[in-house]
Design an enzyme around this catalytic site. Structure first.
Site, short mmCIF file in Angstrom:
data_model
loop_
_atom_site.label_atom_id
_atom_site.label_comp_id
_atom_site.label_asym_id
_atom_site.label_seq_id
_atom_site.Cartn_x
_atom_site.Cartn_y
_atom_site.Cartn_z
N LYS A 22 37.69 10.31 86.29
CA LYS A 22 37.71 8.65 85.90
C LYS A 22 39.06 7.85 86.74
CE LYS A 22 39.41 6.68 82.21
NZ LYS A 22 40.47 5.59 83.33
N ASN A 23 40.58 8.49 86.75
CA ASN A 23 41.22 7.62 87.46
C ASN A 23 41.10 7.82 88.47
OD1 ASN A 23 41.88 6.92 84.71
ND2 ASN A 23 43.83 8.25 84.53
N CYS A 116 42.80 -0.68 76.95
CA CYS A 116 43.28 0.39 75.95
C CYS A 116 44.42 -0.62 75.04
CB CYS A 116 43.95 1.52 76.14
SG CYS A 116 42.68 3.22 76.18
N ARG A 121 50.95 -3.97 78.80
CA ARG A 121 50.58 -3.26 79.55
C ARG A 121 50.42 -5.08 81.46
NH1 ARG A 121 45.80 1.31 79.42
NH2 ARG A 121 46.96 1.95 81.64
N ASP A 305 48.91 10.01 79.53
CA ASP A 305 47.47 10.61 79.30
C ASP A 305 47.61 11.92 77.97
OD1 ASP A 305 46.69 7.77 80.32
OD2 ASP A 305 45.52 9.22 81.71
N ARG A 396 35.22 6.13 76.65
CA ARG A 396 35.60 4.93 77.90
C ARG A 396 35.84 6.40 79.09
NH1 ARG A 396 40.93 2.38 77.47
NH2 ARG A 396 40.20 2.49 79.69
C1 UD1 Z 1 47.10 4.45 85.19
C2 UD1 Z 1 46.06 5.07 84.78
C3 UD1 Z 1 46.21 5.49 83.01
C4 UD1 Z 1 47.49 6.43 83.01
C5 UD1 Z 1 48.79 5.73 83.83
C6 UD1 Z 1 50.06 6.27 84.18
C7 UD1 Z 1 43.60 4.79 85.67
C8 UD1 Z 1 42.72 3.19 85.70
N1 UD1 Z 1 44.57 4.75 84.57
O1 UD1 Z 1 47.22 3.47 84.87
O2 UD1 Z 1 45.32 6.20 82.59
O3 UD1 Z 1 47.91 6.39 81.10
O4 UD1 Z 1 48.58 5.34 84.75
O5 UD1 Z 1 49.68 7.70 84.12
O6 UD1 Z 1 43.99 5.12 86.14
N2 UD1 Z 1 53.70 -1.37 84.01
C9 UD1 Z 1 54.57 -2.75 84.91
N3 UD1 Z 1 53.67 -3.30 85.66
C10 UD1 Z 1 52.84 -3.30 85.96
C11 UD1 Z 1 51.75 -2.59 85.69
C12 UD1 Z 1 52.50 -1.32 85.21
O7 UD1 Z 1 55.19 -2.93 83.85
O8 UD1 Z 1 52.66 -4.64 87.19
C13 UD1 Z 1 54.17 -0.30 83.39
C14 UD1 Z 1 52.74 -0.28 82.46
O9 UD1 Z 1 53.75 -1.70 81.54
C15 UD1 Z 1 53.40 0.72 82.14
C16 UD1 Z 1 54.12 1.53 83.53
O10 UD1 Z 1 53.97 0.64 83.78
O11 UD1 Z 1 54.45 0.79 81.27
C17 UD1 Z 1 53.00 2.45 84.29
O12 UD1 Z 1 52.16 1.94 84.42
P1 UD1 Z 1 51.04 2.25 85.58
O13 UD1 Z 1 51.49 3.33 86.45
O14 UD1 Z 1 50.82 0.63 86.81
O15 UD1 Z 1 49.60 2.40 84.39
P2 UD1 Z 1 48.45 2.37 85.73
O16 UD1 Z 1 48.16 2.23 86.92
O17 UD1 Z 1 47.35 0.84 84.37
#
Ligand code: UD1
Length: 417
Positions: A22-23, A116, A121, A305, A396
């Site tokens: 999915k990711n 989620c 986030r 995850d 999802r």
């Molecule tokens: C992706 C995965 C998700 C997984 C996560 C961490 C997808 C679609 N989803 O989510 O399944 O759990 O990686 O491996 O690929 N953060 C910030 N600011 C930002 C972006 C992120 O503070 O602009 C923080 C988030 O709140 C979180 C951390 O960084 O605490 C990790 O987030 P991130 O790696 O961005 O996860 P996703 O890309 O949302």
């Protein structure tokens, strides 16, 4: 509302295939906007989030179709540059469309993403990466307006290796004049898969899967045929289910290297796990023993995850295991539901101490995608009948979950569509 009825206590035995990730498919679907051509993607799981991403592409003007696990996207015509609220609110990862729409159309309008409920986030790292490349971004109410006045390749230093921000930076950098380096980039396998897709489309990208990614500003223009990499979180979930229930399960079409930390934890808990090529076999006899502390980390560390499914398995073990969640601040919501099944979990901030024991059937509610999967793992291992509600969260991210569990001899029935 659909739910699962699970009669637990059966060992799992048999072989099942792992679906595409999915990711990986979500950012690659967003990337199909770039080439203005035909994209054929194999091994695409049929999931709720994937359907939403296909709906976004159609809204933007692309022709999108699915046949079996192959999704075809023709992005010759892209005549819109907005993603409406109804499509955005369904999945947080829709923010991944920001970079590609901006790169293709020179402007983009998105409302703030949903997804989620596992923490705040924020998307500040996405926005600052795009600003660094020259995008002009304004937030008004729940909408983000983005304009590419003069996109220029630059060094982007991420303060945290965010997966989504790394992907958005890569997808915008192709439209920049000059080269971009993403420093402290996420190293997840899905980033390397995105790089492979972009290269096939004609982009010049290197370093995907490492901490520094270099993208030279050149729009990809070629048609692409690509196979999505296997889902390492689905793999981890089935490993945890086999560990919790006992038995012998073989997973095919997967990538053992991508679940190295999960395999290590389960081996320490007493499971025998063998890997050969793209196949993993797990044998679990008797009760699991305690595991060393499980600390979630960016890849190649233990995946956040997989924390919930492993916690469900630990609840059935003989010892105490400490979980530390370092990625998301609200990712223990499944613990309260596991407690309804008899689990003894003591939470303090980002730490959860799981005292192993036995689980019994109960009525429980999925709070998020991976937490929901953890409840299914627990229900399969519990004595008696469980009802797992709100399984739209699980839909999802898990393709044909009940079908695969049934093929392994688990007793699960889906009620409702
Ligand atoms: C992706 C995965 C998700 C997984 C996560 C961490 C997808 C679609 N989803 O989510 O399944 O759990 O990686 O491996 O690929 N953060 C910030 N600011 C930002 C972006 C992120 O503070 O602009 C923080 C988030 O709140 C979180 C951390 O960084 O605490 C990790 O987030 P991130 O790696 O961005 O996860 P996703 O890309 O949302």
């Amino acid at each position: 509302m659909s739910h699962y009825v699970v009669r637990g206590g059966q060992a799992l035995r048999g072989t099942i295939p792992i679906s595409g990730a999915k990711n990986s498919v979500l950012p690659i679907l967003a990337a199909t906007l770039l080439n203005g051509g035909r994209n054929v993607l194999h091994n695409c799981p049929d999931l709720r989030d994937v359907r939403w991403a296909m709906a976004i592409l159609e809204h933007l003007g692309c022709k999108v179709s699915r046949e079996g696990d192959t999704v075809t996207v023709d992005s010759t015509v892209v005549d819109r540059w907005d993603v409406p609220h109804e499509l955005m609110r369904e999945m947080r990862s829709s923010v991944i469309f920001l970079g590609p729409i901006l790169a293709r159309c020179g402007r983009a309008r998105l409302s703030l993403p949903g997804g989620c409920d596992i923490g705040q986030r924020p998307i500040d790292l996405h926005l600052s990466a795009l600003r660094r490349l020259g995008a002009d971004i304004r937030q008004q109410g729940g909408d983000i307006f983005c304009e590419a006045r003069d996109l220029q390749g630059r060094d982007i230093i991420l303060s945290f290796p965010s997966v989504g921000a790394t992907e958005n930076a890569m997808l915008t950098a192709v439209a920049c004049g000059g080269a971009t380096r993403v420093i402290n980039a996420a190293r997840e396998p899905e980033i390397a898969d995105l790089q492979e897709f972009l290269r096939k489309a004609g982009a010049s990208v290197s370093g995907g899967g490492e901490s520094v990614i270099t993208v030279s500003g050149e729009m990809p223009r070629r048609d692409v045929e690509h196979t999505i990499l296997p889902d390492r979180i689905e793999t981890a979930t089935f490993l945890c289910a086999a560990a919790a229930c006992g038995g012998e399960v073989t997973l095919t079409g997967t990538e053992p290297e991508h679940v190295g930390t999960v395999i290590q934890c389960l081996r320490e808990a007493g499971c025998a796990i063998g890997c050969a090529g793209r196949t993993i076999t797990i044998q679990a006899e008797g009760r699991l023993t305690a595991m060393p502390t499980v600390r979630t980390m960016p890849y190649p560390g233990f995946p956040t995850d997989a924390q919930a499914p492993l916690m469900a398995a630990a609840c059935t073990g003989a010892g105490n295991t400490l979980f530390i969640e370092t990625i998301f601040e609200n990712r223990f919501r499944h613990a309260n539901e596991l407690a309804r099944m008899g689990a003894d979990i003591r939470i303090s901030g980002r730490t959860a101490l799981v005292c192993g024991g036995t689980l019994h059937g109960a009525r429980v509610r999925s709070c998020d995608l991976r937490g929901g999967a953890a409840l299914v793992v627990a229900a399969l291992a519990a004595q008696g009948e469980s009802i797992v509600e709100d399984i739209f969260h699980i839909d999802r991210g898990y393709e044909r979950l009940a079908e695969k569990i049934t093929a392994l001899g688990g007793n699960i029935q889906r009620i409702g569509t």
